[in-house]
Enzyme design. Structure first.
Site, PDB file in Angstrom:
ATOM      1  N   LYS A 192       0.904  -1.554  -0.278  1.00 32.51           N
ATOM      2  CA  LYS A 192      -0.193  -0.135  -0.588  1.00 32.51           C
ATOM      3  C   LYS A 192       1.357   0.980  -0.242  1.00 32.51           C
ATOM      4  O   LYS A 192       1.857   1.116   0.528  1.00 32.51           O
ATOM      5  CB  LYS A 192      -0.641  -0.333   1.231  1.00 32.51           C
ATOM      6  CG  LYS A 192      -1.472   1.091   1.913  1.00 32.51           C
ATOM      7  CD  LYS A 192      -2.924   0.833   2.926  1.00 32.51           C
ATOM      8  CE  LYS A 192      -3.756   2.056   2.871  1.00 32.51           C
ATOM      9  NZ  LYS A 192      -4.956   2.073   3.824  1.00 32.51           N
ATOM     10  N   MET A 223      -5.409   8.012   3.512  1.00 27.54           N
ATOM     11  CA  MET A 223      -6.293   7.320   3.855  1.00 27.54           C
ATOM     12  C   MET A 223      -7.506   7.451   4.764  1.00 27.54           C
ATOM     13  O   MET A 223      -7.505   5.914   5.751  1.00 27.54           O
ATOM     14  CB  MET A 223      -4.619   6.509   4.172  1.00 27.54           C
ATOM     15  CG  MET A 223      -3.505   6.016   3.170  1.00 27.54           C
ATOM     16  SD  MET A 223      -2.725   5.102   4.087  1.00 27.54           S
ATOM     17  CE  MET A 223      -1.398   6.486   4.958  1.00 27.54           C
ATOM     18  N   SER A 250      -9.080   2.183   2.777  1.00 28.56           N
ATOM     19  CA  SER A 250      -8.438   2.507   2.134  1.00 28.56           C
ATOM     20  C   SER A 250      -7.464   2.125   1.607  1.00 28.56           C
ATOM     21  O   SER A 250      -6.510   2.396   0.649  1.00 28.56           O
ATOM     22  CB  SER A 250      -7.534   3.611   2.868  1.00 28.56           C
ATOM     23  OG  SER A 250      -6.476   3.612   4.647  1.00 28.56           O
ATOM     24  N   ILE A 276      -6.796   1.940  10.449  1.00 21.94           N
ATOM     25  CA  ILE A 276      -7.258   2.454  11.686  1.00 21.94           C
ATOM     26  C   ILE A 276      -8.202   2.536  11.709  1.00 21.94           C
ATOM     27  O   ILE A 276      -8.863   3.096  12.976  1.00 21.94           O
ATOM     28  CB  ILE A 276      -6.490   4.116  11.266  1.00 21.94           C
ATOM     29  CG1 ILE A 276      -6.251   5.013  12.588  1.00 21.94           C
ATOM     30  CG2 ILE A 276      -7.341   4.793  10.455  1.00 21.94           C
ATOM     31  CD1 ILE A 276      -5.440   5.800  13.113  1.00 21.94           C
ATOM     32  N   GLY A 277      -9.362   2.304  11.146  1.00 22.08           N
ATOM     33  CA  GLY A 277     -10.779   2.036  11.502  1.00 22.08           C
ATOM     34  C   GLY A 277     -11.347   1.295  10.432  1.00 22.08           C
ATOM     35  O   GLY A 277     -13.226   0.990  10.854  1.00 22.08           O
ATOM     36  N   GLY A 278     -10.766   0.440   9.787  1.00 16.89           N
ATOM     37  CA  GLY A 278     -11.394  -0.531   8.465  1.00 16.89           C
ATOM     38  C   GLY A 278     -10.831  -0.896   7.091  1.00 16.89           C
ATOM     39  O   GLY A 278     -11.362  -1.414   6.920  1.00 16.89           O
ATOM     40  N   SER A 279      -9.693   0.400   7.525  1.00 19.20           N
ATOM     41  CA  SER A 279      -9.398   0.922   5.863  1.00 19.20           C
ATOM     42  C   SER A 279      -8.313  -1.065   5.797  1.00 19.20           C
ATOM     43  O   SER A 279      -8.205  -1.057   4.086  1.00 19.20           O
ATOM     44  CB  SER A 279      -8.102   1.326   5.909  1.00 19.20           C
ATOM     45  OG  SER A 279      -8.888   2.313   5.627  1.00 19.20           O
TER      46      SER A 279
END
Lengths: 553, 553
Positions: free
Chosen positions: B134, B185, B211, B233-236
């Protein structure tokens, strides 16, 4: 209705505490040693106020206590009673207890005895074992002041134990009091407007240190039964442990539960407050760690705890140490340097390898830790002090003037901290190129602070400890020796390097600090607590201080 | 000198990237499927542009590749070349690559072949294995834009690998490109002003998610060779993996190294960005984790990594699952509900126990994660966007107006988060009273997001994933099925509960999202990554999706 002054509230709180002592255990002024008697280490035993059985009990370590409770030689009540009696005497010597709840402890001990008699089963691994608590841990039914007058009766009683207390209680541990701390636990002397100052039993003209000073002053008077819980965010376990020649372990965050403790800086996570055991014996300390982790499974109770068992460690036969004598910022007192030299000599004699540890970023990492402490602009501390209008002590004036940092600035500071930690780790790795074994060092041996005893108000440098709070590494303390005015003389040719170095240099008075404790710090990397304890055992044994607190009975 | 507009810079950057493709691998417009062709999953293989050997290589998982490289059936060069060729085709279908450096990858592969030929020794466990990255991971000699135009040539080349990249490189992994991300992201669609939007190969009218959308769109086209690194960090990791039916693991922080990655929110620690593998096979995913941790020992390189080996796991024969069908905030699309039901049925049929998991604090924990993201007042994102004056996309407008939070407020928010995490943990523990085994659940089975495919700009709810970022728990994704307009029809009688639920409900168009992916999330507690992967294997096998990406060759 006139508002009570903070002095009135403090007085009321003191009176409330004092009323909780057991009358028969309170000594009259003329029964106590006079203020001229500085060293009171042997007084609890030699004074004649403890019975032979009380002395035998309080001079027993955890495994011995457990054995006697199991075999019913001693009841949990016997043990708690002896523990509280000796603590009561200790308190009258050094002013170390804050919350006192002997009655509750004795009642719980009785209850444990009853359960054991009825069921034939012990409640848990700590059945009837007394554990001392620093006054940041909440105990159901008691207050937690952390040195703020405004918390004297706020709440009057906590309705729940802190996570750690609850776990230990479930395993059978008995709690009977809590110990004194500096305001907010953010000063290196254990002093506050409620209880005043806790002094060192090594030399009562000296500070017990902070913030776990109440614990450590008590511990040094309590015998081999002693194991207490302190906390450490910049050196608060290690500094007082070293000033009282006790054993302690500052664990990495996530090993032991911290949930539900009271703090002067609640919610601070940039540098973690951790708690750990302080003891007169390594057997207590190790049993505490192993039992708490492997039987308690803190990760089931504290969401910040890591699911890592307390692991068996096998050390290499020949260890490799990095030694730091002076961090280049503040030069240690002569007795501390002698303690380090003695340790090096013992290690070398036993065939271990010793190389020099060159400090890296210590000053900046220490400064960053200080910035984290103040990053809320002192809001929380000011709010707590503001409950009664109590003034800040000199050490904490900076909390009055600090500015509430923006989170954007905090992020940048955290980036810098992480970069410095990476450099530190790389330096550790790079020692592999310096050692004859080709292995990186196993541990650093270094001072805990510059001081082998210090008067209240003169401790001015936490750099030897705070750097490992920034790194979140494991660090232990073991006793080495005591300051001796005849031997530990100051180098008059030395030119201090900066303001703190100057202040430390100037504060040295061989006569005044005579008899102070001189310990060393043993540092391992993050989450290497088991290894750290194993190395503490090796080094203490070589120094002969593994039995430092043994009394011939 | 006039300042270049952000559009000009972006154009220049695109041209620079495009010049790095290998000419012979670029297809003409009329060789590519038309925009009317939505599902291109089979196109790379069926199109005829890959040789039989290239197909065989790219349809091999890591253990197979390693075996063939070791036996010299294939060279590292063969493998890298096939990998890059197929990635090049994938890019032309879904616009997934950002930095392209095929030449460097091929040169490194050649070098590895030479070393092996010369020494007879493989460089490491990943010798010649291609790993996709990534575009937040720095690769020496390349740029890292994380979607900001201002980072297109800033720096032109990083001088150092990110910690993870360096470790993998030392173990022999080969890097040839990086994949597209949303700006900073911080959006659930992989879109930015440099490279535009990466679409889903399941249905090119749909978003690849974010992301790690570039990774996942690529991965779904790359065959069983594919293993890429994304971040979360939140679902990426999980959101795009689910939107492309890939396997992924979001680890707890400290398992895999994150040091030296580029971030739109550098220094944020209140919620940790972690990275993890995404793959078409569980064999790649597991080998990656085990090798990285046990051979790489990340704790020697990243000061935030935990010294915990990748441990062998033994699962109980009968597992206990908590199932969450709907978090009470946003109702999932029909295909997601069907995927959950299918999973439950498979588990029950195999004799595993399934109880209901009642969500707790999901909405508030998700909101807190959002507050943490914005707590620097968008300062860093604004600064990076400000380098060129590029405008924020709609999703990120809130970064423009956010207020730099004070640290005092942040501390209070952190206290609240910890309290909610404790409650969550207690609820997990309490399931022991609900199960027939008397054990607490082993894992939660639940949606990854409400969407079984979603158009760019319509993804509006990350609550199914973000709660586990707040908790820092381990969470995996496995494929289940695809949305089928004939089966997955909307419940017309449903009344949405709130704005996001309404928006999600309204965005559902069975025809438009037909063929979208429907995966499930498997959640274990903190640091239970090994257990999570073991359970992913069990569940995928029961569902028959462990071979989801197998092609008969």
């Amino acid at each position: 209705m006139t508002k009570q002054s903070y002095l009135d509230i403090a007085k009321e709180k003191r009176a409330a505490r004092d009323s909780k002592f057991i009358k028969e255990w309170l000594l009259k002024a003329d029964q106590l040693p006079g203020t001229g008697v500085k060293d009171v280490l042997n007084w609890p035993v030699s004074s004649g106020f403890l019975s032979a059985k009380e002395i035998e009990i309080t001079e027993s370590d955890f495994p011995t206590l457990a054995k006697h409770i199991k075999s019913k030689t001693w009841t949990a009540y016997d043990v708690t009673s002896a523990f509280c009696h000796r603590a009561s005497i200790a308190h009258q010597l050094v002013n170390c207890l804050s919350e006192v709840f002997f009655e509750e402890g004795l009642a719980r001990a009785k209850e444990l005895d009853d359960i054991y008699a009825r069921t034939g089963e012990l409640v848990g691994a700590f059945h009837g074992i007394p554990i001392s608590l620093k006054d940041n841990l909440n105990v159901k039914g008691q207050a937690t002041t952390i040195g703020f007058v405004g918390f004297s009766f706020n709440p009057v009683e906590f309705e729940e134990d802190s996570c750690l207390v609850s776990m230990l209680r479930d395993m059978g541990a008995v709690f009977s009091f809590k110990t004194n701390v500096p305001v907010a636990m953010m000063m290196p002397d254990s002093i506050n407007h409620i209880y005043g100052e806790t002094v060192s039993p090594f030399n009562r003209d000296l500070s017990s240190g902070g913030s776990s000073g109440g614990e450590c002053a008590l511990g040094a008077l309590l015998g081999r039964i002693y194991c207490g819980i302190g906390s450490d965010i910049g050196g608060s376990l290690r500094i007082p442990a070293a000033l009282q020649n006790l054993f302690t372990l500052r664990p990495s965050s996530g090993r032991f539960p911290t949930l539900g403790s009271r703090s002067g800086l609640p919610g601070l996570e940039s540098v973690a407050s951790v708690n750990g055991p302080i003891s007169t014996t390594l057997s207590n300390l190790e049993l505490y760690c192993k039992t708490l982790v492997n039987e308690g499974k803190p990760w089931l109770h504290d969401p910040k705890c890591l699911e890592i068992p307390w692991r068996d460690t096998e050390l290499p036969e020949k260890l490799v140490f990095g030694v730091l004598k002076d961090d280049g910022v503040v030069k240690p007192y002569p007795a501390i340097s002698r303690a380090i030299d003695t340790t090096i000599a013992s290690l070398k004699k036993a065939g271990h390898e010793v190389i020099e540890w060159e400090p890296l970023n210590h000053e900046r990492l220490t400064a960053i830790v200080g910035e984290f402490f103040l990053s809320d602009g002192g809001k929380h501390c000011k709010e707590y002090a503001g409950l009664t209008g109590e003034p800040f002590f000199e050490y904490m004036k900076m909390y009055e003037t600090a500015k509430n940092m923006g989170v954007a600035e905090l992020w940048d500071l955290q980036v810098e901290r992480t970069k410095l930690c990476k450099e530190y780790l790389e330096r550790w790795n790079s020692t592999a190129y310096q050692t004859s074994s080709g292995r990186a060092i196993d541990a650093i041996i270094m001072p805990v602070s510059p001081y082998s005893g210090v008067e209240v108000g003169k401790f001015c440098y936490i750099g030897y400890t705070a750097v490992f709070n920034a790194l979140d590494w494991s660090a232990g303390v073991i006793p080495v020796t005591r300051a001796d005015k005849a031997v530990d003389v100051q180098d008059k040719s030395y030119t201090p390097r900066n303001v703190k170095d100057q202040a430390t240099y100037d504060s040295f008075e061989a006569e005044k600090i005579n008899g102070g404790a001189a310990a060393v710090q043993i540092v391992c990397k993050k989450l290497q607590e088991e290894k750290c304890v194993a190395i503490m055992k090796v080094v203490a044994k070589l120094l002969g201080t593994d039995t430092y607190w043994n009394k011939s009975l």
